[in-house]
Design a protein around this motif. Structure first.
Motif, PDB file in Angstrom:
ATOM      1  N   PHE A 120      -1.738  -9.373  26.329  1.00 26.79           N
ATOM      2  CA  PHE A 120      -1.738 -10.742  25.815  1.00 26.79           C
ATOM      3  C   PHE A 120      -1.919 -10.777  24.301  1.00 26.79           C
ATOM      4  CE2 PHE A 120      -2.698 -11.363  30.287  1.00 26.79           C
ATOM      5  CZ  PHE A 120      -1.780 -12.348  30.594  1.00 26.79           C
ATOM      6  N   GLU A 121      -2.641  -9.811  23.754  1.00 28.72           N
ATOM      7  CA  GLU A 121      -2.736  -9.728  22.296  1.00 28.72           C
ATOM      8  C   GLU A 121      -1.367  -9.402  21.692  1.00 28.72           C
ATOM      9  OE1 GLU A 121      -6.138  -7.648  20.484  1.00 28.72           O
ATOM     10  OE2 GLU A 121      -6.825  -7.384  22.567  1.00 28.72           O
ATOM     11  N   GLY A 122      -0.613  -8.526  22.366  1.00 26.77           N
ATOM     12  CA  GLY A 122       0.734  -8.197  21.898  1.00 26.77           C
ATOM     13  C   GLY A 122       1.656  -9.397  21.948  1.00 26.77           C
ATOM     14  N   VAL A 123       1.527 -10.181  23.002  1.00 29.21           N
ATOM     15  CA  VAL A 123       2.361 -11.383  23.112  1.00 29.21           C
ATOM     16  C   VAL A 123       2.004 -12.357  22.002  1.00 29.21           C
ATOM     17  CG1 VAL A 123       2.864 -13.395  24.541  1.00 29.21           C
ATOM     18  CG2 VAL A 123       2.754 -11.144  25.578  1.00 29.21           C
ATOM     19  N   GLU A 128       6.479 -16.639  17.843  1.00 29.43           N
ATOM     20  CA  GLU A 128       6.601 -17.281  16.544  1.00 29.43           C
ATOM     21  C   GLU A 128       5.488 -18.278  16.261  1.00 29.43           C
ATOM     22  OE1 GLU A 128      10.468 -18.995  16.219  1.00 29.43           O
ATOM     23  OE2 GLU A 128      11.476 -17.065  16.368  1.00 29.43           O
ATOM     24  N   ASN A 129       5.016 -18.980  17.296  1.00 30.86           N
ATOM     25  CA  ASN A 129       3.986 -19.994  17.068  1.00 30.86           C
ATOM     26  C   ASN A 129       3.034 -20.049  18.258  1.00 30.86           C
ATOM     27  OD1 ASN A 129       5.269 -21.632  19.070  1.00 30.86           O
ATOM     28  ND2 ASN A 129       6.701 -22.342  17.496  1.00 30.86           N
ATOM     29  N   ASN A 130       1.964 -20.795  18.095  1.00 26.92           N
ATOM     30  CA  ASN A 130       0.932 -20.878  19.123  1.00 26.92           C
ATOM     31  C   ASN A 130       1.436 -21.599  20.374  1.00 26.92           C
ATOM     32  OD1 ASN A 130      -1.589 -20.192  20.002  1.00 26.92           O
ATOM     33  ND2 ASN A 130      -2.598 -21.984  19.121  1.00 26.92           N
ATOM     34  N   GLY A 131       2.392 -22.500  20.240  1.00 27.52           N
ATOM     35  CA  GLY A 131       2.964 -23.206  21.392  1.00 27.52           C
ATOM     36  C   GLY A 131       3.653 -22.256  22.359  1.00 27.52           C
ATOM     37  N   GLU A 134       1.038 -20.354  24.290  1.00 29.36           N
ATOM     38  CA  GLU A 134       0.472 -21.192  25.354  1.00 29.36           C
ATOM     39  C   GLU A 134       1.411 -21.253  26.558  1.00 29.36           C
ATOM     40  OE1 GLU A 134      -2.571 -22.436  25.524  1.00 29.36           O
ATOM     41  OE2 GLU A 134      -3.031 -21.586  23.556  1.00 29.36           O
ATOM     42  N   GLN A 135       2.719 -21.275  26.317  1.00 32.97           N
ATOM     43  CA  GLN A 135       3.689 -21.273  27.424  1.00 32.97           C
ATOM     44  C   GLN A 135       3.586 -19.970  28.222  1.00 32.97           C
ATOM     45  OE1 GLN A 135       7.451 -21.978  25.524  1.00 32.97           O
ATOM     46  NE2 GLN A 135       7.240 -24.213  25.647  1.00 32.97           N
ATOM     47  N   TYR A 136       3.449 -18.864  27.542  1.00 30.42           N
ATOM     48  CA  TYR A 136       3.266 -17.586  28.245  1.00 30.42           C
ATOM     49  C   TYR A 136       1.973 -17.598  29.055  1.00 30.42           C
ATOM     50  CZ  TYR A 136       7.134 -14.805  26.386  1.00 30.42           C
ATOM     51  OH  TYR A 136       8.374 -14.291  26.125  1.00 30.42           O
ATOM     52  N   LEU A 137       0.905 -18.148  28.472  1.00 31.24           N
ATOM     53  CA  LEU A 137      -0.368 -18.198  29.188  1.00 31.24           C
ATOM     54  C   LEU A 137      -0.274 -19.053  30.446  1.00 31.24           C
ATOM     55  CD1 LEU A 137      -3.027 -18.458  26.330  1.00 31.24           C
ATOM     56  CD2 LEU A 137      -2.335 -16.462  27.650  1.00 31.24           C
ATOM     57  N   THR A 138       0.391 -20.204  30.369  1.00 31.07           N
ATOM     58  CA  THR A 138       0.524 -21.053  31.565  1.00 31.07           C
ATOM     59  C   THR A 138       1.424 -20.394  32.603  1.00 31.07           C
ATOM     60  OG1 THR A 138       2.304 -22.303  30.507  1.00 31.07           O
ATOM     61  CG2 THR A 138       0.082 -23.204  30.332  1.00 31.07           C
ATOM     62  N   GLU A 139       2.455 -19.694  32.155  1.00 28.27           N
ATOM     63  CA  GLU A 139       3.359 -19.011  33.080  1.00 28.27           C
ATOM     64  C   GLU A 139       2.639 -17.881  33.832  1.00 28.27           C
ATOM     65  OE1 GLU A 139       7.032 -18.179  34.928  1.00 28.27           O
ATOM     66  OE2 GLU A 139       6.672 -19.780  33.479  1.00 28.27           O
ATOM     67  N   LEU A 140       1.750 -17.185  33.146  1.00 31.89           N
ATOM     68  CA  LEU A 140       1.068 -16.035  33.739  1.00 31.89           C
ATOM     69  C   LEU A 140      -0.364 -16.351  34.190  1.00 31.89           C
ATOM     70  CD1 LEU A 140       2.312 -13.390  31.165  1.00 31.89           C
ATOM     71  CD2 LEU A 140       3.090 -13.660  33.512  1.00 31.89           C
ATOM     72  N   LYS A 141      -0.735 -17.633  34.222  1.00 28.16           N
ATOM     73  CA  LYS A 141      -2.108 -18.007  34.565  1.00 28.16           C
ATOM     74  C   LYS A 141      -2.496 -17.581  35.985  1.00 28.16           C
ATOM     75  CE  LYS A 141      -5.364 -21.756  34.634  1.00 28.16           C
ATOM     76  NZ  LYS A 141      -5.668 -23.117  34.292  1.00 28.16           N
TER      77      LYS A 141
END
Length: 161
Positions: A120-123, A128-131, A134-141
């Motif tokens: 997740f640090e690599g992602v 490009e931006n924090n948005g 956040e999309q990756y975090l919600t997808e992999l939650k």
């Protein structure tokens, strides 16, 4: 040899019998025909290595995703996991959530929790931006909760600011 004779040689300079002056000689047409590196304008003048083509040169994003999903599914130890992660993140793109999902499952399989957090640090570093992060975090939650992976921001909240 005494110091006086050394001084004399240094002052006089080299003699023709002891030292020879280097005079470059242009290659003749016959020798240039034998040795291709001597031909003027030849690419062999500077490099003797053969240029290598990548086997993944014209790979689409879907082929990249399928290749890395397969590679993470066959991971057997921590070294392979980290090598595949380094290779996946070395490209000029962010790996798809399915590749990250396969990487997280491989990290769990080889019992390497720190690498799972580092994914997740690599992602976060790659997007490009924090948005997008956040999309990756919600997808992999769901997978994060299933595997019990806590983000670095949650582990060290004072460093996140």
């Amino acid at each position: 040899m005494s110091s006086a004779s050394l001084l004399r040689v240094a002052v006089r300079g080299p003699t023709q019998t002891f030292f020879r002056a280097y005079r470059p000689v242009a290659p003749s047409r016959a020798s240039a025909a034998i040795v291709p590196g001597l031909i003027a304008g030849s690419s062999l003048n500077f490099s003797t290595t053969v240029s290598r083509r990548s086997e993944h040169q014209d790979e689409t994003f879907e082929e990249f995703t399928a290749r890395y999903e397969k590679e993470f599914d066959s991971v057997q130890d921590v070294f392979e996991l980290q090598r595949n992660l380094n290779n996946a993140f070395a490209y000029d793109l962010v790996p798809s959530p399915s590749v990250l999902q396969a990487a997280l499952k491989a990290a769990r399989r080889v019992n390497d929790y720190p690498t799972a957090v580092r994914v997740f640090e690599g992602v976060k570093a790659k997007v490009e931006n924090n948005g997008q992060y956040e999309q990756y975090l919600t997808e992999l939650k769901a997978l994060r909760e299933e595997l019990g992976i806590v983000l670095k921001e949650d582990l060290y909240p004072e460093e996140a600011k």
